[in-house]
Design an enzyme around this catalytic site. Structure first.
Site, PDB file in Angstrom:
ATOM      1  CG  HIS A   4      90.020  42.107  66.461  1.00  0.00           C
ATOM      2  ND1 HIS A   4      90.665  41.770  67.620  1.00  0.00           N
ATOM      3  CD2 HIS A   4      90.273  41.097  65.590  1.00  0.00           C
ATOM      4  CE1 HIS A   4      91.268  40.608  67.475  1.00  0.00           C
ATOM      5  NE2 HIS A   4      91.057  40.176  66.228  1.00  0.00           N
ATOM      6  CE  LYS A  13      91.770  34.309  68.862  1.00  0.00           C
ATOM      7  NZ  LYS A  13      92.548  33.633  67.849  1.00  0.00           N
TER       8      LYS A  13
HETATM    9  N1  MSP Z   1     101.134  38.151  61.858  1.00  0.00           N
HETATM   10  C1  MSP Z   1     101.190  37.318  63.004  1.00  0.00           C
HETATM   11  C2  MSP Z   1     102.209  37.821  64.004  1.00  0.00           C
HETATM   12  C3  MSP Z   1     103.593  37.954  63.486  1.00  0.00           C
HETATM   13  S1  MSP Z   1     104.644  38.612  64.690  1.00  0.00           S
HETATM   14  C4  MSP Z   1     106.145  38.418  64.069  1.00  0.00           C
HETATM   15  C5  MSP Z   1      99.830  37.287  63.677  1.00  0.00           C
HETATM   16  N2  MSP Z   1      99.003  38.301  63.389  1.00  0.00           N
HETATM   17  S2  MSP Z   1      97.546  38.489  63.998  1.00  0.00           S
HETATM   18  O1  MSP Z   1      96.980  39.619  63.278  1.00  0.00           O
HETATM   19  O2  MSP Z   1      96.808  37.284  63.970  1.00  0.00           O
HETATM   20  O3  MSP Z   1      97.771  38.949  65.462  1.00  0.00           O
HETATM   21  C6  MSP Z   1      97.849  38.046  66.542  1.00  0.00           C
HETATM   22  C7  MSP Z   1      98.022  38.854  67.793  1.00  0.00           C
HETATM   23  O4  MSP Z   1      96.927  39.767  67.954  1.00  0.00           O
HETATM   24  C8  MSP Z   1      98.030  38.076  69.096  1.00  0.00           C
HETATM   25  O5  MSP Z   1      99.268  37.485  69.392  1.00  0.00           O
HETATM   26  C9  MSP Z   1      97.695  39.183  70.064  1.00  0.00           C
HETATM   27  O6  MSP Z   1      98.801  40.013  70.225  1.00  0.00           O
HETATM   28  C10 MSP Z   1      96.618  39.928  69.315  1.00  0.00           C
HETATM   29  N3  MSP Z   1      95.299  39.368  69.559  1.00  0.00           N
HETATM   30  C11 MSP Z   1      94.438  38.895  68.615  1.00  0.00           C
HETATM   31  N4  MSP Z   1      93.280  38.537  69.225  1.00  0.00           N
HETATM   32  C12 MSP Z   1      93.363  38.751  70.546  1.00  0.00           C
HETATM   33  C13 MSP Z   1      92.477  38.616  71.621  1.00  0.00           C
HETATM   34  N5  MSP Z   1      91.250  38.179  71.502  1.00  0.00           N
HETATM   35  N6  MSP Z   1      92.910  38.978  72.843  1.00  0.00           N
HETATM   36  C14 MSP Z   1      94.180  39.455  73.041  1.00  0.00           C
HETATM   37  N7  MSP Z   1      95.030  39.589  72.043  1.00  0.00           N
HETATM   38  C15 MSP Z   1      94.678  39.230  70.781  1.00  0.00           C
HETATM   39  O7  MSP Z   1      99.591  36.398  64.441  1.00  0.00           O
END
Ligand code: MSP
Length: 499
Positions: A17, A295
């Protein structure tokens, strides 16, 4: 100089997303800018494919975990391409190259004396894949982030001596405050460290979808260590032949959001210290893009689909909007209305019109050749040192401030057109020399801002630079190219919206 930038690797059980696209675009802006500066750049993104949630999701769908992650890795790769990111490699934690290297590093941590066997007893959130401290537990033993009940876990596993790194970590950030940006995020990390660090599980025994420990194959590695290590392991096999580790490690920037601060600022450097590997140079922790005040998340069902926006307006518009609307580092709200307003007023009017007017006037008054003249000193003061200022801001990953600085110049050029009134000068032969100077300066100013804007707007600036007869992407100062270049008119870069 080498420059290595990473995004988080995204969970391979969901759909990409805008939040994922946001970190990807941020890292890409830095990568593109550094390439413009002639740096040796490596840009990594990928997917996090092990752990319980993935095994569970696969089971629900009646497929194997491998099938599940294969599908979603495809979707994330597609997202990366659609936002026009220029990653050098896409790592998947199910890659054999990653698995072998993870095992080697964890063996080293054990050899160095930071691994012991013990019993874990405590609260665990399966969605965070995180063991919760007392102050991370919500009412009724729930996860503060996901608002779901936590699992009470008790199992025999291998532990990592995180507590041994408390002093070293504190010193790392006190002595090198620039390592975690923005500053308020560093304070959060320091506060966490100063509360005291408990040892954490390094492995899990009740899960089989993960990287087995080589000395105890009944246990798989705790998914966060497996995931964090991607930043390091990728360099070992990304290019096939050459091991890129010496060339690019330690990473210049890890770009992440605040949700995974603790893992990156505490667990990750401690683990590297335990393995005797250099810690990353800097970590930039951006905020959340919010829809309204919520969020954006799949489970909340309020996701602005980046693919739809790109389909309609192109990737440039999305890349521009996200860093223009929300100050990089802070949380901020985004909306369809806000997007359309910025598209019209800033992309179509401020920049798009400036480009078409400039090229149209050079075509009309000077047969499409940028006149040769002295740069107008009226603009020189505003453009003086502009590339260096932008470079300094981007050295700090200040993506929104840098964009704002460039936009000041875009607006300055629009004012210059109004002040100089080339269409009036064109009526009078006696003003020919002045018209040459105005058209030279305007075209030159446009060339400079277009080069500077390239990382945010790669597609439209590439078209415009071609029209301006500018072949390479290297940053340049105002007045550095003499006149005489043939320019061409372009289609509108940002066509007006159709209702
Ligand atoms: N798999 C772990 C990360 C491992 S890194 C060694 C993870 N994955 S995740 O798919 O949940 O991704 C999280 C990341 O997605 C956040 O840290 C950010 O970079 C991005 N974001 C997810 N939702 C977001 C928002 N609403 N706004 C901005 N960034 C966002 O955590």
């Amino acid at each position: 100089m080498s420059f290595y930038v990473t995004t988080p690797i995204f969970y391979g059980n969901g759909d990409p997303h805008l939040g994922h696209a946001y970190s990807t675009m941020a890292a890409d802006i830095l990568a593109r800018h550094m390439r413009q500066r002639g740096e040796d750049v490596f840009f990594l993104t990928g997917t996090d494919e092990h752990g319980e949630p993935i095994a569970q999701a696969a089971e629900k769908q009646g497929i194997t975990p491998q099938e599940l992650v294969d599908r979603s890795a495809g979707r994330f790769r597609d997202m990366v391409g659609k936002v026009n990111a220029t990653n050098d490699f896409f790592i998947r934690t199910t890659d054999q190259g990653h698995i072998e290297r993870v095992q080697a590093v964890v063996n080293k941590v054990k050899e160095n004396g930071y691994v012991y066997e013990g019993t874990y007893e405590g609260w665990y959130c399966p969605r965070c894949a995180d063991f919760k401290n007392e102050n991370e537990i919500g009412p009724g033993d729930t996860c503060l982030i996901h608002e779901i009940p936590l699992d009470r876990e008790s199992e025999q596993n291998w532990f990592f001596k995180l507590s041994a790194f408390e002093t070293e970590l504190e010193r790392l950030y006190e002595e090198n405050p620039e390592r975690i940006q923005p500053d308020f995020r560093r304070n959060e990390a320091l506060a966490f460290i100063r509360q005291g660090l408990n040892d954490i599980s390094l492995s899990r025994s009740q899960i089989s979808w993960g990287v087995p420990l080589s000395w105890d194959p009944d246990q798989v590695m705790y998914v966060w260590f497996d995931a964090l290590l991607n930043y390091y392991t990728a360099l070992g096999y990304a290019s096939g032949e050459e091991d890129l580790t010496d060339r690019f490690w330690p990473a210049s920037w890890h770009i992440i959001a605040k949700d995974i601060l603790k893992f990156h600022t505490v667990y990750w450097p401690a683990f590297l210290m335990a393995a005797g590997i250099e810690v990353p140079q800097r970590i930039f922790i951006h905020g959340y893009l919010l829809m309204g005040d919520k969020k954006m998340s799949k489970s909340l069902g309020n996701v602005l689909d980046p693919f739809e926006v790109i389909e309609k307006f192109g990737a440039d518009a999305l890349r521009f909007y996200c860093f223009r609307e929300v100050s990089f580092g802070q949380d901020g709200s985004i909306s369809t209305e806000g997007f359309e307003t910025r598209y019209e007023t800033e992309l179509a009017n401020d920049f798009g019109n400036l480009a078409s007017r400039t090229l149209a006037m050079v075509t009309r008054y000077r047969d499409g050749v940028q006149p040769d003249a002295e740069p107008d000193p009226l603009l020189a003061a505003d453009f003086d040192g502009a590339p260096a200022r932008i470079e300094a801001l981007l050295d700090e990953a200040q993506l929104s401030q840098a964009l704002e600085e460039i936009w000041v110049l875009v607006r300055r050029l629009n004012r210059y057109v109004e002040e100089a009134q080339p269409w009036v000068l064109a009526k009078n032969e006696a003003d020919a020399a002045r018209l040459d100077q105005v058209l030279y300066s305007l075209t030159e100013g446009l060339r400079i801002v277009t080069l500077l804007l390239h990382p945010w707007l790669p597609e439209s600036t590439a078209k415009l630079l071609e029209a301006l007869g500018q072949e390479d992407l290297g940053l340049a100062g105002y007045g550095s190219r003499a006149g005489g270049t043939k320019v061409e008119k372009t289609e509108p870069l940002f066509p007006k919206l159709q209702e």
